[in-house]
Scaffold this active site. Structure first.
Site, PDB file in Angstrom:
ATOM      1  N   ASN A 157     -55.680 -88.683  94.221  1.00  0.00           N
ATOM      2  CA  ASN A 157     -56.390 -89.911  94.826  1.00  0.00           C
ATOM      3  C   ASN A 157     -56.805 -89.968  96.149  1.00  0.00           C
ATOM      4  OD1 ASN A 157     -53.740 -89.535  95.660  1.00  0.00           O
ATOM      5  ND2 ASN A 157     -53.271 -91.210  95.128  1.00  0.00           N
ATOM      6  N   TYR A 158     -56.812 -88.856  97.107  1.00  0.00           N
ATOM      7  CA  TYR A 158     -57.101 -88.930  98.353  1.00  0.00           C
ATOM      8  C   TYR A 158     -57.738 -87.224  98.225  1.00  0.00           C
ATOM      9  CZ  TYR A 158     -55.419 -93.927  99.554  1.00  0.00           C
ATOM     10  OH  TYR A 158     -55.942 -95.266  99.197  1.00  0.00           O
ATOM     11  N   LYS A 180     -54.582 -75.304  96.611  1.00  0.00           N
ATOM     12  CA  LYS A 180     -54.317 -75.676  94.919  1.00  0.00           C
ATOM     13  C   LYS A 180     -54.766 -77.381  94.828  1.00  0.00           C
ATOM     14  CE  LYS A 180     -54.469 -75.981  91.013  1.00  0.00           C
ATOM     15  NZ  LYS A 180     -54.996 -77.294  90.585  1.00  0.00           N
ATOM     16  N   THR A 183     -57.028 -80.182  89.823  1.00  0.00           N
ATOM     17  CA  THR A 183     -58.650 -80.466  89.227  1.00  0.00           C
ATOM     18  C   THR A 183     -59.463 -81.187  88.734  1.00  0.00           C
ATOM     19  OG1 THR A 183     -57.076 -79.072  87.299  1.00  0.00           O
ATOM     20  CG2 THR A 183     -59.001 -78.957  86.527  1.00  0.00           C
ATOM     21  N   ASP A 217     -48.060 -72.076  87.619  1.00  0.00           N
ATOM     22  CA  ASP A 217     -46.781 -71.035  87.667  1.00  0.00           C
ATOM     23  C   ASP A 217     -46.562 -70.330  88.627  1.00  0.00           C
ATOM     24  OD1 ASP A 217     -45.538 -73.783  86.123  1.00  0.00           O
ATOM     25  OD2 ASP A 217     -45.350 -72.855  84.170  1.00  0.00           O
ATOM     26  N   GLU A 252     -43.685 -85.196  97.946  1.00  0.00           N
ATOM     27  CA  GLU A 252     -43.832 -87.062  97.843  1.00  0.00           C
ATOM     28  C   GLU A 252     -44.587 -86.988  95.966  1.00  0.00           C
ATOM     29  OE1 GLU A 252     -45.782 -90.708  98.636  1.00  0.00           O
ATOM     30  OE2 GLU A 252     -47.515 -89.177  99.015  1.00  0.00           O
ATOM     31  N   ARG A 285     -52.794 -95.272  93.852  1.00  0.00           N
ATOM     32  CA  ARG A 285     -51.664 -94.889  94.773  1.00  0.00           C
ATOM     33  C   ARG A 285     -50.111 -94.952  94.802  1.00  0.00           C
ATOM     34  NH1 ARG A 285     -51.934 -98.223  99.044  1.00  0.00           N
ATOM     35  NH2 ARG A 285     -52.201 -99.965  98.217  1.00  0.00           N
ATOM     36  N   CYS A 286     -49.608 -94.106  94.908  1.00  0.00           N
ATOM     37  CA  CYS A 286     -48.280 -94.036  95.181  1.00  0.00           C
ATOM     38  C   CYS A 286     -47.131 -94.956  95.730  1.00  0.00           C
ATOM     39  CB  CYS A 286     -47.355 -92.527  95.168  1.00  0.00           C
ATOM     40  SG  CYS A 286     -47.830 -92.075  97.577  1.00  0.00           S
ATOM     41  N   GLU A 380     -44.211 -96.297  86.823  1.00  0.00           N
ATOM     42  CA  GLU A 380     -45.995 -96.347  87.399  1.00  0.00           C
ATOM     43  C   GLU A 380     -46.442 -96.160  86.848  1.00  0.00           C
ATOM     44  OE1 GLU A 380     -46.684 -93.541  91.286  1.00  0.00           O
ATOM     45  OE2 GLU A 380     -46.390 -92.366  89.186  1.00  0.00           O
TER      46      GLU A 380
END
Length: 475
Positions: A157-158, A180, A183, A217, A252, A285-286, A380
């Protein structure tokens, strides 16, 4: 809508060199359709190479000075700003963010590097004397040192601003970095790696794009990683925490921020905050306002004002300066939002406006009179939906606000100072804002979540300290 073929090709960055791969990931163009970029999908072996490069660079980074690292951060900020239009276009296409917001994100990322330069210069060591029996005459120097290698796992998202919030403090603290990116939105991170490559020592920044199912992983579970910075869903965070073992976790994760509104509040301000908090970046957004808990005396009035405020939000061409609202990131995300809205309606909620969908474009939607057992009040959503329910009093509002597993942000609208502070104390959240929508800003105030919403607190200064450790040298 015209269909584009991939125009950009991004490679891995390992030990200062660009690396190709046999497999690629196509990046969807949310502005014009088709795909606008392809990035190398790293193999597990290439992920291992990046970790090895970062570990080799640790010794070089440990010898750098605060002055050097501050200068690097400032130069990176300048270079990002010089590429504002290029990066903003990338963010529009890969994240579906309106152009005005995308430009703002580039500015925020640059400012975060500048703030990291400022904060690292405030790091101070300590001098301590023995104060317990038997330790008279002991003296010690307590100094800060980098933890080593920081793995940065960033969200869609950001794709630049949140990446900067992780990378800038890690670099300022003197660490090597393995980045990382998400994707779905890897190109902005690739540009940041390109900017940093010309500034920092070889191996200090390594870019590993690819599918989390194939390399996640490998990266998270490797003993060469000393700290993990991650912004993601709670489920993804739990998985990485399980795989990582004894490393410094800085996470977060998911949020479901409630907005509590009482009769003595400024209802226009509360409505504006609810609309903006629900619709900014299509709610993905969280810290989005995910549910509005309105006192029953003002529920209907507040809903009407929110409806009016939502009329000011415009969907359309993402490159139009007047557009406020873009699409969702994927069909799967649109399906999820649709599922939660349908659940609320089936249980008796009122559809005030919106509710329509065209592919990944979901209309700004206002729901009212939502029953307290509706899933949208506890799960959410990450969509452009303002969900309003009525509460009888403070106790009921707190019960709903503290329900579920997420506890990241919250806000309270009231004219009563005592009530504001009373509620701020009892609401389970990492941050509670009074008379304003939740906002994490540039990271000058620490933020993060409780319960399934995260581990630790982010922020430029807070993150710098998280990516350093203290060493006591006893004289």
């Amino acid at each position: 809508m015209a269909t584009r073929t991939a125009q950009r090709k991004e490679r891995l960055l390992v030990d200062g060199e660009w690396v190709d791969g046999a497999d690629v990931i196509l990046v969807t163009d949310l502005a014009d359709g088709g795909h606008f970029a392809e990035v190398v999908a790293a193999t597990p072996e290439q992920a291992e190479d990046a970790l090895a490069a970062a570990q080799r660079a640790e010794a070089t980074m440990r010898e750098t000075t605060i002055v050097q690292r501050g200068e690097w951060c400032e130069e990176i900020a300048d270079r990002l700003e010089a590429r504002t239009e290029e990066i903003a276009e990338v963010i529009v296409r890969e994240a579906g963010k309106p152009i005005s917001s995308a430009r703002g994100e580039v500015g925020s990322a640059a400012e975060r590097f500048r703030r990291a330069a400022e904060e690292i210069r405030h790091i101070k060591g300590e001098f301590r004397e023995g104060t317990t029996s038997g330790h008279e005459g002991w003296e010690a120097v307590v100094k800060h040192e980098p933890v080593g290698t920081v793995l940065c796992i960033t969200p869609y998202n950001y794709p630049l601003a949140t990446t900067a919030l992780q990378v800038a403090p890690a670099l300022a603290a003197g660490n090597s970095i393995v980045l990382k990116p998400a994707t779905k939105t890897p190109v902005a991170g690739a540009i940041l790696a390109d900017v940093m490559r010309d500034v920092v020592p070889e191996g200090a920044i390594n870019l590993v794009t690819g599918r989390g199912s194939e390399i996640g992983d490998v990266l998270a579970g490797d003993d060469r990683v000393n700290a993990i910075a991650m912004t993601a869903s709670s489920g993804a965070g739990k998985h990485v925490a399980y795989e990582s073992g004894m490393v410094n976790l800085h996470m977060e994760l998911g949020g479901n921020a409630p907005e509590l509104v009482f009769p003595d509040a400024d209802l226009d301000e509360a409505a504006a905050a609810a609309a903006k908090g629900s619709l900014k970046y299509a709610g993905q957004r969280c810290s989005a306002v995910s549910r509005v808990l309105a006192h029953e005396e003002v529920h209907d009035d507040l809903v009407a004002r929110i409806d009016d405020a939502m009329d000011d939000w415009t969907q359309g061409d993402l490159f139009d300066e007047e557009t406020d609202l873009g699409p969702l990131i994927s069909e799967d995300q649109a399906d999820w939002v649709e599922e939660l809205v349908e659940d609320a309606l089936e249980k008796g909620a009122t559809l005030v406006s919106g509710g329509g969908r065209d592919g990944v474009v979901y209309e700004p939607t206002l729901l009212a009179d939502i029953p307290h057992d509706a899933r949208i009040l506890q799960e959410e959503q990450f969509g452009p939906v303002c969900a309003v329910t009525a509460v009888a009093d403070e106790d009921e509002a707190v019960d709903i606000a503290n329900g579920g597993d997420l506890a990241l942000d919250a806000c309270v609208f009231t004219g009563d100072y005592d009530r504001a502070m009373r509620l701020a104390d009892v609401i389970d959240a990492g941050a509670v804002r009074i008379n304003g929508a939740p906002s994490h800003g540039l990271g000058d105030i620490p933020f993060g979540g409780n319960r399934d919403s995260g581990i630790g607190r982010e922020g430029i200064d807070a993150s710098i300290h998280a990516f350093m450790r203290k060493k006591s040298i006893v004289l």
